[in-house]
Design an enzyme around this catalytic site. Structure first.
Site, short mmCIF file in Angstrom:
data_model
loop_
_atom_site.label_atom_id
_atom_site.label_comp_id
_atom_site.label_asym_id
_atom_site.label_seq_id
_atom_site.Cartn_x
_atom_site.Cartn_y
_atom_site.Cartn_z
N ASP A 471 0.84 -1.20 0.00
CA ASP A 471 0.00 0.00 0.00
C ASP A 471 0.87 1.25 0.00
OD1 ASP A 471 -2.28 1.56 0.18
OD2 ASP A 471 -3.04 0.62 2.02
N ASP A 541 -10.67 2.20 -3.43
CA ASP A 541 -11.29 1.93 -2.13
C ASP A 541 -12.80 1.98 -2.23
OD1 ASP A 541 -9.11 1.40 -0.58
OD2 ASP A 541 -8.86 3.45 0.15
C1 DGJ Z 1 -5.82 2.06 1.89
C2 DGJ Z 1 -6.19 0.83 1.12
O1 DGJ Z 1 -6.71 1.20 -0.12
C3 DGJ Z 1 -7.16 0.02 1.93
O2 DGJ Z 1 -7.57 -1.10 1.20
C4 DGJ Z 1 -6.51 -0.39 3.22
O3 DGJ Z 1 -5.45 -1.27 2.95
C5 DGJ Z 1 -6.03 0.83 3.97
N1 DGJ Z 1 -5.22 1.68 3.16
C6 DGJ Z 1 -5.26 0.43 5.19
O4 DGJ Z 1 -4.68 1.49 5.82
#
Ligand code: DGJ
Length: 728
Positions: A471, A541
């Site tokens: 990430d 997301d």
């Molecule tokens: C952003 C990501 O897009 C989410 O899926 C998740 O992993 C969060 N970060 C965790 O902090």
């Protein structure tokens, strides 16, 4: 195929040709980019279009007439007043260049682009070297084509041939000029939770510039631009795509000049870019993947999907079955221990999933987003006994285990920051910008990358981990490195990206059996650069079944479905608050590498049986979805229906997913025409129990079923016989 003779060059790939010639002044000019032509056509092109591009022979100041010449490497300060491709500042402050043809060579294979994502092999490359009449700078333009691919790759290398250092203040990857043609321009714009929305507008006079200044390719603008002929639609007409194989700040611009000429140009963003090139050093630009389609936007998307799968994604993973996983993020956020995770693992196994992925919060002191990043050791307060009990639980239930990292970041409240406060990007004494209360590690520094490699490797070595989610949850700011001298600060943004690539390369090399998924606060770094290391990327997301369909539609314009990680999440949706039927969430998530991101233990029995069914169904069509050709059938941006078909390469099967937005009063029957099948073959549509030819399915179409708001449907289409009645 590459042909070169007497300063004339013809390159050919699947469905396109690209022609250039060296004119009487030594300038490398573009002659043609479009449908297939033959080497003997070059004479005709030069005597026609080539003539009007040459300046009048009898004028003593001939170069004054060259504005608007379709240049392969436009330079600054002389004949061409549109955007230059390269600006090199010399020790006397001068920037004026005049790049003329010097030599060329043709070789099998791809150019060596070290330390950056690149086309992997095969094909043929033409390298044309131009030299500057006013300085020791040399530019080599690389062009690679493959007979079987509808995409060519361009980049350039800039060398300081001697003397004082020079400073590159612009080092773009490519230029592609068109003479007197009118285009619309398409971009993929967005933001967090609404990435890659297609937007088309008429290309107006002046410069239309798309860019990221955020250090990553960004949620806001994808490193992709397309020029579209006004009559081009999804299935017919001509268009040109330009996509950077790059993950950092970029610029792509389309310029309509006053003589009717259009220039597309781009590469690393030149804002705050200043790269020092000492004597005999070379700067290699990222590659650009350039596409011509005469089968509309759909043809362009399929060409890009084939190119990315053949040349960018690691061949070990490209056709590998993707694990159907459950990720705990939206189920628990930071609030978990084994007592919350074990039941999710158990349920995932019961429902037929393959992998459990533990997201953010398992390491350091990490109970919320304010601390812990950089401390890549297990938080044993939360996970007693470390990761082992959880991994054992997964194994006992037949699941593989995946783990989240955010390698590029550090929290001020972390052991790593306390030990190395100078390892961040920014200047000490200046208050840094914090996003999500975190800072960015200075990946331009080798020792920082090496440290993170060691820390992440230790976790991967000491635990049985099959999957990593990488990430990246903030943009870059302050663009200053305490390790770079003053005259190299303008190199930081690109050096950072090179550091990210180095870590990705080291980790994927050291752990070749671990499957890596990319992510950047959703889809903030969804680009061909990251796909070189990570075969799939978390698309957004936003998992709302309606918004997600739009995001996946936009993403599919230049990336394959196999690159998109797509999950079913809970309702009301955590991002939009919308309630979308469970079946729709499953159908939309089936159009990529599917998974679940919700608390499985809280599902009703009815929902659980739907999950089990969705997984069984997905495992029948995953190969088709990930390897087939995409045909977009109805756009959710300009109709109430989203509908796409994935058709197998041999045209024997298709999988169609449709979704309706809001129902309307007195809604008329909506016909969906199914493109991509073989006209002459007979197909059965399973859900409708009807048989029709590919031609009928395309020209007459199928009626979209009536559903409620945000309802959806699938059509599984199988070849049953050809027109002659031969069963397959
Ligand atoms: C952003 C990501 O897009 C989410 O899926 C998740 O992993 C969060 N970060 C965790 O902090």
């Amino acid at each position: 195929m590459i042909y070169a003779k007497n300063g004339r060059f013809l390159l050919g790939g699947n469905g396109f040709s690209y022609a250039m010639f060296v004119d009487g002044q030594g300038f490398l000019q573009k002659l043609h980019f479009g449908g297939k032509i033959q080497p003997f056509d070059l004479d005709f092109l030069i005597s026609g279009i080539g003539k009007i591009q040459e300046p009048p022979q009898d004028n003593p100041n001939r170069e004054g007439y060259l504005d608007g010449m379709p240049s392969e490497c436009p330079f600054w300060g002389r004949i061409d007043t549109c955007e230059p491709m390269i600006t090199a500042v010399r020790s006397d402050g001068g920037v004026v260049s005049r790049f003329v043809y010097s030599s060329h060579r043709i070789y099998d294979g791809v150019p060596a682009v070290q330390g950056m994502p690149r086309a992997r092999g095969g094909g043929q490359t033409l390298a044309v070297t131009l030299k500057d009449n006013f300085s020791p700078v040399e530019v080599t333009l690389n062009y690679t084509v493959w007979d079987e691919l509808g995409v060519m790759v361009k980049n350039c290398e800039i060398a300081n041939g001697g003397g004082d250092p020079i400073f590159l203040t612009r080092a773009f990857s490519f230029c592609c000029d068109f003479t007197d043609e009118r285009f619309d321009v398409m971009r993929l714009w967005g933001d967090w939770g609404k990435e890659r929305s297609p937007e088309i507008s008429a290309l107006a006079h002046g410069v239309t510039r798309l860019q990221s200044t955020r250090g990553v390719s960004s949620h806001q603008t994808n490193p992709f631009i397309a020029l579209i002929k006004p009559n081009c639609s999804e299935n017919i007409g001509e268009c040109y795509g330009f996509q950077l194989v790059y993950s950092g700040s970029f610029a792509l611009s389309a310029e309509l000049g006053n003589k009717g000429q259009t220039r597309v140009i781009g590469g690393i963003n030149d804002l705050n870019f200043r790269w020092k090139l000492d004597e005999n050093e070379r700067f290699v630009t990222p590659q650009a993947a350039i596409c011509y389609s005469d089968e509309g936007l759909g043809g362009m998307s399929r060409a890009y999907a084939d190119f990315i799968r053949a040349q960018i994604v690691n061949s070990k993973w490209v056709d590998a079955r993707r694990p159907v996983l459950v990720n705990n993020w939206e189920a628990t956020y930071f609030d978990f221990g084994n007592e919350r995770l074990f039941p999710i693992v158990d349920e995932a196994a019961r429902l037929g999933m393959d992998t459990f992925v533990l997201d953010d919060g398992w390491f350091g002191k990490r109970d919320d987003a304010t601390s812990g990043l950089g401390d890549w050791f297990v938080n044993t307060n939360k996970l007693q006994g470390g990761l082992k009990p959880l991994i054992d639980r997964c194994k006992q239930r037949g699941l593989k285990f995946g783990l989240w990292f955010e390698p590029e970041m550090v929290s001020e409240d972390s052991d790593l920051f306390r030990a190395h406060p100078d390892w961040i990007i920014g200047k000490s004494g200046f208050e840094p910008v914090r996003q999500r209360t975190q800072l960015v590690l200075d990946f331009s520094r080798g020792e920082v990358v090496d440290y993170i490699f060691g820390a992440v490797s230790d976790v991967l070595k000491n635990n049985d981990i099959a999957y990593v989610k990488w990430d990246m949850n903030r943009y870059l700011s302050e663009f200053y490195s305490s390790a770079l001298p003053a005259d190299r600060q303008g190199e930081l943004a690109h050096r950072y990206v090179l550091g990210v690539y180095r870590l990705a390369e080291m980790l994927t090399d050291a752990f070749p059996d671990v499957f890596f998924e990319g992510c950047a606060s959703g889809g903030g770094r969804f680009d061909a650069g990251m796909l070189y290391y990570f075969p799939q990327i978390w698309t957004s997301d936003d998992t709302d079944g309606f918004e997600r369909a739009k995001i996946q539609w936009g993403t599919s314009l230049c990336y394959p479905l196999s690159a998109m990680s797509c999950h079913v999440s809970a309702c009301p949706n955590h991002q939009t608050g919308r309630v979308v039927p469970f079946s729709t969430r499953g159908n939309i998530a089936s159009l990529g590498a599917t998974g679940y991101e919700l608390d499985l233990t809280k599902l009703s029995d009815e929902e659980k049986s739907q999950v089990a069914e969705q997984i069984t169904e997905y495992k029948q069509i995953d190969g088709l979805v990930l390897q087939g050709d995409l045909y977009r059938l109805s756009s959710p941006f300009d109709s109430p229906f989203f509908c796409v078909a994935v058709v197998s390469k041999d045209k024997s099967r298709a999988y169609v997913v449709g979704e309706r937005a809001l129902t309307l009063p007195r809604d008329v029957n909506r016909i969906i025409r199914i493109y991509g099948l073989d006209d002459s073959k007979l197909y059965c549509v399973r859900e409708l129990n009807l048989t029709a030819s590919g031609a009928a399915l395309k020209t007459a179409g199928l009626v979209a079923p009536k559903t409620g708001d945000f309802g959806s449907w699938t059509w599984h289409i199988e070849q049953v016989a050809d027109r002659a009645g031969n069963k397959k």
